[in-house]
Design an enzyme around this catalytic site. Structure first.
Site, PDB file in Angstrom:
ATOM      1  N   ALA A 172      69.020  33.231 -11.014  1.00 51.68           N
ATOM      2  CA  ALA A 172      68.614  34.613 -10.823  1.00 51.68           C
ATOM      3  C   ALA A 172      68.291  35.212 -12.184  1.00 51.68           C
ATOM      4  O   ALA A 172      68.818  34.781 -13.206  1.00 51.68           O
ATOM      5  CB  ALA A 172      69.737  35.400 -10.150  1.00 51.68           C
ATOM      6  N   TYR A 173      67.432  36.185 -12.169  1.00 53.63           N
ATOM      7  CA  TYR A 173      67.050  36.887 -13.391  1.00 53.63           C
ATOM      8  C   TYR A 173      67.675  38.266 -13.377  1.00 53.63           C
ATOM      9  O   TYR A 173      67.500  39.020 -12.415  1.00 53.63           O
ATOM     10  CB  TYR A 173      65.522  36.971 -13.488  1.00 53.63           C
ATOM     11  CG  TYR A 173      64.927  35.615 -13.762  1.00 53.63           C
ATOM     12  CD1 TYR A 173      64.620  35.214 -15.046  1.00 53.63           C
ATOM     13  CD2 TYR A 173      64.741  34.709 -12.730  1.00 53.63           C
ATOM     14  CE1 TYR A 173      64.131  33.943 -15.300  1.00 53.63           C
ATOM     15  CE2 TYR A 173      64.247  33.442 -12.970  1.00 53.63           C
ATOM     16  CZ  TYR A 173      63.943  33.064 -14.261  1.00 53.63           C
ATOM     17  OH  TYR A 173      63.470  31.802 -14.513  1.00 53.63           O
TER      18      TYR A 173
END
Length: 162
Positions: A29-30
């Site tokens: 995930a960012y």
């Protein structure tokens, strides 16, 4: 400072599966994503985790910093994801002196298979296996950051051989 130098391709055939040397389930995930920088959280096999910070907007080369973090912290940080959490299985294949990483995506991108090869320098010219499809190096639609942070685009899954 580490440099990431890589080329990326769509995968059009399954013959790479005969040469797999490792397999790792990943979630990533960012938590920050801009055109020239990103902060990514990644877990591996629900056991280990890593924080990666990347800078640069080059097609082949970017600055990259990676740090091991506690798995529990990573899971907690993923709740702050900018967009979706990507799920994939990464397979490694050695081919003529280079290690290829083949990502087989799950979830909304099920069916998408992308191969990357990291190089020591921009002058490296790895031999291309016959199971590769179109090169997508620099095509931001296929970056993990774009896949995670923008609206899902299922049409990317079916663009494999062109």
């Amino acid at each position: 400072m580490a440099k990431e130098i890589e080329r990326k391709f769509l995968v059009r055939a399954d013959s790479w599966k005969e040469s797999v040397t490792s397999q790792t389930r990943m979630k990533q995930a960012y938590i920050a994503a801009e055109s020239d920088r990103s902060v990514r959280i990644r877990t591996r096999n629900d056991e280990t985790a890593q924080l990666t910070i990347k800078f640069g907007s080059g097609i082949l080369v970017r600055d990259e910093f990676e740090y091991q973090i506690p798995h529990a912290d990573a899971v907690e940080m993923m709740a702050f994801a900018n967009g979706s959490v990507i799920e994939k299985t990464r397979h490694t294949v050695d081919y003529e002196g280079f290690t290829w990483e083949i990502d087989v995506f799950a979830g909304v991108y099920r069916g998408l298979v992308i191969a990357e090869v990291e190089m020591a320098s921009e002058q490296d010219n790895p031999a291309l296996p016959d199971w590769l499809g179109r090169e997508v190096t620099g095509d931001t639609r296929y970056s993990n950051q774009t896949l995670a942070t923008q609206r899902p685009r299922p049409e990317l899954v079916h663009a494999i051989s062109h």
